[in-house]
Design a protein around this motif. Structure first.
Motif, short mmCIF file in Angstrom:
data_model
loop_
_atom_site.label_atom_id
_atom_site.label_comp_id
_atom_site.label_asym_id
_atom_site.label_seq_id
_atom_site.Cartn_x
_atom_site.Cartn_y
_atom_site.Cartn_z
N UNK A 145 0.83 -1.21 0.00
CA UNK A 145 0.00 0.00 0.00
C UNK A 145 0.87 1.26 0.00
N UNK A 146 2.00 1.24 0.71
CA UNK A 146 2.90 2.39 0.72
C UNK A 146 3.50 2.60 -0.67
N UNK A 147 3.92 1.51 -1.30
CA UNK A 147 4.47 1.60 -2.64
C UNK A 147 3.42 2.12 -3.62
N UNK A 148 2.20 1.65 -3.52
CA UNK A 148 1.14 2.08 -4.42
C UNK A 148 0.81 3.55 -4.21
N UNK A 149 0.83 4.03 -2.96
CA UNK A 149 0.60 5.46 -2.70
C UNK A 149 1.65 6.31 -3.41
N UNK A 201 5.90 5.81 2.36
CA UNK A 201 5.71 5.68 0.91
C UNK A 201 6.96 6.12 0.16
N UNK A 202 7.56 7.24 0.59
CA UNK A 202 8.77 7.72 -0.09
C UNK A 202 9.93 6.74 0.10
N UNK A 248 13.61 2.67 -2.20
CA UNK A 248 14.36 1.43 -2.08
C UNK A 248 13.89 0.32 -3.01
N UNK A 249 12.66 0.42 -3.53
CA UNK A 249 12.11 -0.69 -4.30
C UNK A 249 11.73 -0.35 -5.73
N UNK A 258 17.37 4.03 5.40
CA UNK A 258 17.63 5.46 5.28
C UNK A 258 17.05 6.00 4.00
N UNK A 259 16.46 7.17 4.08
CA UNK A 259 15.98 7.81 2.86
C UNK A 259 16.34 9.25 2.88
#
Length: 179
Positions: free
Chosen positions: A7-11, A131-132, A137-138, A178-179
């Motif tokens: 869900x985070x990736x989709x957001x 989400x960011x 990372x993915x 880390x981001x």
């Protein structure tokens, strides 16, 4: 191991629109005395670097006062040609202080091609940290990867290095979130 929240990736995918990929820093060199066109490069091994180093949100303000949000992901990629030392014994002698837990150590680096890429996306609104991070990372490496493949092949040709066939895709294996 990074746990991916679908869900985070989709957001992030829904809120981001690909804008640009560019190189922020690069380095390419041959070791002193190494002449790849006259050397037996078949005896050399390759080692790889692929790390998502950071991400950031930038606000751009036009002359009219209109704001645009950009999401940038920085990714370091690299390839080295090196000679690998002979394998060390599996059970090192207890008296041998030079033994290490590694089975092979790099002896000498003969060539290096590295680049720091920036993947840039327009944001259609605010995004949460999860989400960011998940997107960085993915997903961002998928957008950078074709540029890295072309850059590496081009640099290898210019430097008389063997042509390195990089796979069509590869995943970053960051050890921290880390981001």
């Amino acid at each position: 191991m990074l746990i991916v929240s679908d869900s985070a990736l989709q957001r992030a995918i829904d809120a981001l629109s690909f804008n640009d990929v560019y190189i922020a820093r690069t380095e390419a060199w041959l070791a002193d005395g190494f002449e790849p066109q006259y050397s037996d490069t078949a005896q050399l091994d390759t080692s790889w670097k692929h790390v998502v180093t950071q991400s950031q949100v930038a606000t751009l303000v036009s002359d009219e006062g209109e704001e645009r949000l950009l999401f940038r992901v920085m990714i370091d990629l690299g390839m080295r040609l090196n000679e690998v030392k002979d394998q060390k014994p599996e059970k090192p002698d207890a008296d041998d202080e030079s033994s290490s837990s590694d089975n092979a150590d790099l002896d000498e680096i003969y060539a290096c091609v590295e680049a720091s890429f920036v993947a840039e996306y327009e944001m259609k609104g605010e995004l949460d940290e999860e989400a960011m991070r998940t997107f960085s990372l993915n997903n961002a490496s998928y957008h950078v990867w074709p540029y890295w493949r072309e850059y590496l092949m081009s640099q290898c040709t210019r430097m008389n290095l063997p042509k390195v066939a990089v796979p069509a895709r590869q995943f970053a294996q960051n050890r921290s979130g880390n981001s």
